[in-house]
Design an enzyme around this catalytic site. Structure first.
Site, mmCIF file in Angstrom:
data_model
loop_
_atom_site.group_PDB
_atom_site.id
_atom_site.type_symbol
_atom_site.label_atom_id
_atom_site.label_comp_id
_atom_site.label_asym_id
_atom_site.label_seq_id
_atom_site.Cartn_x
_atom_site.Cartn_y
_atom_site.Cartn_z
ATOM 1 N N TYR A 238 0.726 -1.237 0.045
ATOM 2 C CA TYR A 238 0.140 0.038 -0.021
ATOM 3 C C TYR A 238 1.013 1.268 0.176
ATOM 4 C CZ TYR A 238 -0.439 -0.004 5.288
ATOM 5 O OH TYR A 238 -0.185 -0.175 6.744
ATOM 6 N N GLU A 239 0.355 2.336 -0.129
ATOM 7 C CA GLU A 239 1.063 3.717 -0.180
ATOM 8 C C GLU A 239 1.809 3.740 -1.574
ATOM 9 O OE1 GLU A 239 -1.540 4.788 2.660
ATOM 10 O OE2 GLU A 239 -0.293 6.031 1.140
ATOM 11 N N GLY A 240 1.484 3.077 -2.604
ATOM 12 C CA GLY A 240 2.209 2.906 -3.824
ATOM 13 C C GLY A 240 3.151 1.564 -3.396
ATOM 14 N N GLN B 196 7.493 3.069 -5.868
ATOM 15 C CA GLN B 196 8.697 3.716 -5.286
ATOM 16 C C GLN B 196 9.805 3.560 -6.018
ATOM 17 O OE1 GLN B 196 7.644 5.198 -2.564
ATOM 18 N NE2 GLN B 196 5.530 4.253 -2.592
#
Lengths: 594, 594
Positions: free
Chosen positions: B439-441, B446
């Site tokens: 999650y969060e990319g 990243q």
């Protein structure tokens, strides 16, 4: 969702084109194992795995096993699926026809195991254990024992277990406390508690044959004082009729990370009637027959799960639309491109594919040598094959289960957030794969087996069974220009492996902790190099066939081989450096400071 | 069982001895953040984590969240533990005193986050999200919005969420379909479905402030047509009193691999009243404030779980008796030696320790620069610090969550079969850690952020914020004989990183797929090299203090640093080789052949 189609084409390639498994028909007893029969078995077993085992995999994980007053129930549908599996003969493929088996090669058995694990590892464990118990009894049981116990086990009506671990005694079996008291009738009374017993109790078979490690009253201390006993759940009368319940009962089942449809039992033995198998105090030697068998089978678990992870992730990556190719839209008519256009998604997929196809070749090569070791008329050929199997067993177990977990995790990563959601099935692969690195000797123990036992055995003779064909291959292929992409990287890794081997052998003689400090990295270095050897050989085959390649099968082999050589095999350089750093960085910190 | 003691000594070392965080008091607004105050905060927060959060971690996992008719309930005890956490002020440590926060440095906040994640990641997610939403509103909200929403969020009475993902739109947010229609009163009516919304609904706070990405009627297509709206669960009247329920409801919660005590919600918006935050169509830029914050926070999740895995495994390894040391019995009076005598067990423990302590230094260094970027009076210093944070954010997120999973898995491996059993708690760490890579990319995103955005920004200026201090350090320390063990390996890895950077920058200009093909391996190469830099600096500190080392703390630092340099850092050589192989091995196989 996970998807799985039995990879028959690749199995056929490995058997027929890479390993020339048609030579199996030259071995006495395997005359009927022609490519056509092998094909038919793979297709039929594959169909059963896809159609019967696979649909139960998610439901089995959700429902799990239940325990109530000593009774353990498998999830809905598992008993029926198990029966379909054994009634088709897939559980006893390699068993001796004398006891009702099909007498087919282990090579074929390994591939059927892989497919069963791909589709439903929890279910596959039950017949797998029975097969291991069968091999142990076939090798060590008396004629009477064999006649009494084996036919029902081959049939799958009775199952087998291996009872080793106790709460305070796992890796170190010398510490076990289970006792065996001789009875007047030549049998024994077994008392003690065993834990982590896979399928120790379940409701799919009529009887359960426990193979139990215990100590006789006059046992020497430690590992040399262990004997092995057959302890059935129900006693069996002389005429084969089922007798009374024996003094063995399941006390509880474990709640686990995965393989939730396979019960892991605490087994309590209270004056249970048992029968000595093999010589007294030699139980570890006897059990090793089953452990080696189980280690190869556990390797198949890693491989099988890696295959399902790969197929599912590749399928998802071709369907899921998200973002655009960095080199311009590939599907301009759609809102986004399928994620397989992205290099990093391909990196993950190719990693899984290269490990899986390479792992399949390694497993099949090992199993083929198991067949040669068992059946070849020539002593020298048998010894050679047996050496190779001994050498590769810890590698197949540890390396293939490590890559099983790696591939399952990559599969989750390809699915992104959906990979974390239970209904998509990908996270189950991670949970199911994780056990295989732990049981049947944790992977660190496999590594110690490799450096501590296999490496030095017969002054390095086992090692030569891999090093000689490796060197021969390099010499034969080195000059071919079309093979440069494959032979050169393999030769480089091979050189590192040889150098690390020499160093560890030398250092280990002086200080066994040096070998212990190198063990895990060395096993991985060996596994990667063995796969490079097999990938180079597969590339050689594919190059020959490249002219006649309608489906693109050989093109894919070559592309995957090139990926393996350039993007995976470089791991060997860092492993080599870590090994050569020696034990000091591991041993200098005092235990209290951890 | 898992054990956890807040690693205050190591945090103190990183803050005071490595990073000289006492300089924080020189920044306007942080005058009170003296080492004594920092110490007190760490001790108090650590105690709450150990005593209140940790005991709920296992029960929360077993019980999970429940969903019934739109109502989501956290597991027993979670509401109370959450209240204890926010009432102590740990949720709003870094918030502005104007809105009721403590105005303490982010550096300290990061460490408190780490401790919360170590003890109970599911619980830590809730205040973490609120903090992210706070920062977004503080940066982009109107004065009215800030006055209305922030004080209750800082207090923890209201929580925050981020609503980005839709079923067909995760990484590619340009595809979202949620609509925002202007209403007559200047507000908007939001309609659409969002998935994977952490804490989208729960029963621990009185209101929930959703920050929602949606498209205005006149929005340009794709990512440039997204706006951000504040959509509360309950409307709030002008006087601050709670109004009626808004048109937003939880449709279901996901069944997940882990973080089971944190609800992951499907959120349905039906003509929900919402308020535009920031300029129209600039929602991605606005949301990035929260995403960057969240990415650093997710890095802390990886680090926090790695710490618990390490502590638990080290504890077990010192207690579990099994086998004998290869160099002769260490505890001859006991039935076996503790398994920490075995080199391979030490390899696993030291790997975990080296990653965790190095990761803590990396995270603290990043957070310190966040503080400097926010508060330093000098423009140049602020810019420099901000550059470094931008550069390191994807590395902290991806590298620390990758090592979080690696350490959690190593922890399971040290426990052997017990690691697989739920009641021991180790397998939960693996399941909980896995989400942080997704999650969060996802971590591949990243890596693309690093090579595709950060690398080229301001013609490489961000990169120089790491390369310059790295080079300065090498020059300054290279000649010191006692530093050879640390500087030389770091310099070697640093050289590889520079060379790979130059190659990717050059190739990527010509063909962005070359950068994409290198991205993940490059991010890991960068992470490992950054840790080497910090380990070398920590070694320099420890060498100075070695004379006064009653507890052995500095000796342990030096031993761990040596382990890192010799047995972990060599990974950089294989990563370098894989990167330099370029994109061809990834791109040559046609998508249909996967």
């Amino acid at each position: 969702m996970t998807v799985y189609t039995a990879p028959i084409d690749d199995m056929r390639f490995v058997l027929n084109e890479l390993l020339h498994a048609e030579t199996l028909t030259e071995l006495p007893g395997y005359e009927e194992a022609t490519p056509d029969l092998v094909d038919a078995v793979l297709s039929e077993a594959g169909k059963l795995c896809e159609e019967v085992l696979l649909p139960l995999n998610r439901t089995g994980d959700e429902e799990g096993c239940t325990y109530e007053n000593g009774v353990v129930r498998l999830p809905s549908g598992f008993k029926e699926a198990y029966e379909a599996f054994v009634q088709s003969g897939w559980g006893s493929l390699a068993a001796d026809p004398e006891f009702g088996g099909q007498g087919l090669p282990a090579t074929l058995g390994a591939m059927v195991k892989e497919m069963a694990c791909s589709s439903n590892i929890s279910l596959a464990i039950l017949p797998g254990l029975t097969e291991g118990a069968y091999h142990l009894l076939e090798r060590w049981g008396s004629d009477e024992q064999k006649a009494k116990w084996l036919p029902k086990m081959v049939e799958g009506t009775w199952s087998g277990t291996m009872c080793l671990t106790e709460p305070h005694s796992g890796t170190d079996l010398g510490l076990i406390r289970t006792r065996a008291e001789p009875a007047d009738d030549g049998s024994y009374r077994i008392s003690g508690t065993k834990i982590f017993i896979s399928c120790g109790e379940q409701d799919a078979t009529e009887n359960i044959v426990h193979l139990v490690l215990a100590k006789l009253p006059d046992a020497p201390a430690g590992i040399r004082g262990i004997s092995l006993f057959l302890v059935p759940k129900f006693l069996v009368k002389e005429d084969g009729a089922m007798g009374p319940r024996n003094g063995v009962a399941c006390g509880s089942i474990e709640h686990k990370m995965g393989i939730k449809a396979s019960p892991t039992c605490v087994m309590n033995f209270e004056d249970a009637e048992g029968y000595l198998v093999g010589p007294p105090h030699k139980g570890m030697r006897v059990m090793f027959t089953m452990m080696n068998d189980a280690r190869l089978a556990v390797g198949m678990q890693g491989l099988g799960l890696a295959e399902t992870a790969y197929q599912s992730a590749a399928d998802y990556a071709k369907e899921r639309l998200q973002g655009r190719s960095l080199s311009g839209a590939m599907a301009p008519d759609k809102p986004a491109d399928p994620i397989i256009v992205h290099p990093d998604v391909r990196r993950m997929l190719l990693t899984m594919r290269a490990y899986t196809e390479g792992g399949r070749a390694l497993a099949a090569w090992t199993a083929l040598n198991l067949d040669i070791a068992a059946k070849h008329p020539d002593d020298a050929r048998r010894e050679e094959a047996d050496d190779l199997v001994s050498l590769l067993t810890p590698i197949v177990k540890a390396f293939l289960t490590d890559i099983g977990s790696e591939c399952a995790n990559l599969g989750v990563q390809v699915f992104g957030g959906h990979g974390y959601i239970r209904e998509w099935g990908m996270e189950q692969l991670v949970r199911d794969a994780r056990i295989a690195q732990l049981y049947e000797g944790a992977n660190g123990i496999q590594a110690l087996d490799l450096v501590g036992r296999k490496m030095g055995q017969h002054t390095g003779r086992l090692l030569r069974r891999f090093f000689h064909p490796g060197m021969d291959f390099i010499e034969a292929e080195m000059e071919k220009s079309e093979m440069q992409d494959f032979v050169l990287p393999f030769a480089k890794a091979f050189g590192r492996l040889q150098q690390a081997t020499a160093w560890i052998a030398q250092q280990g003689l002086r200080d066994p902790e040096e070998a212990g400090a190198a063990a895990t990295d060395y096993l991985r270095l060996f596994g990667l190099t063995a796969l490079a050897y097999l990938w180079a050989r597969m590339a050689a085959v594919a190059l020959e066939k490249a002219g006649d390649d309608e489906t693109g099968f050989y093109r894919a082999k070559l592309a995957t081989a090139r990926f393996y050589m350039t993007r995976i095999l470089p791991q060997t350089s860092s492993l080599f450096a870590a090994i050569m750093a020696g034990k000091k960085p591991l041993m200098e910190l005092e235990a209290e400071l951890f």
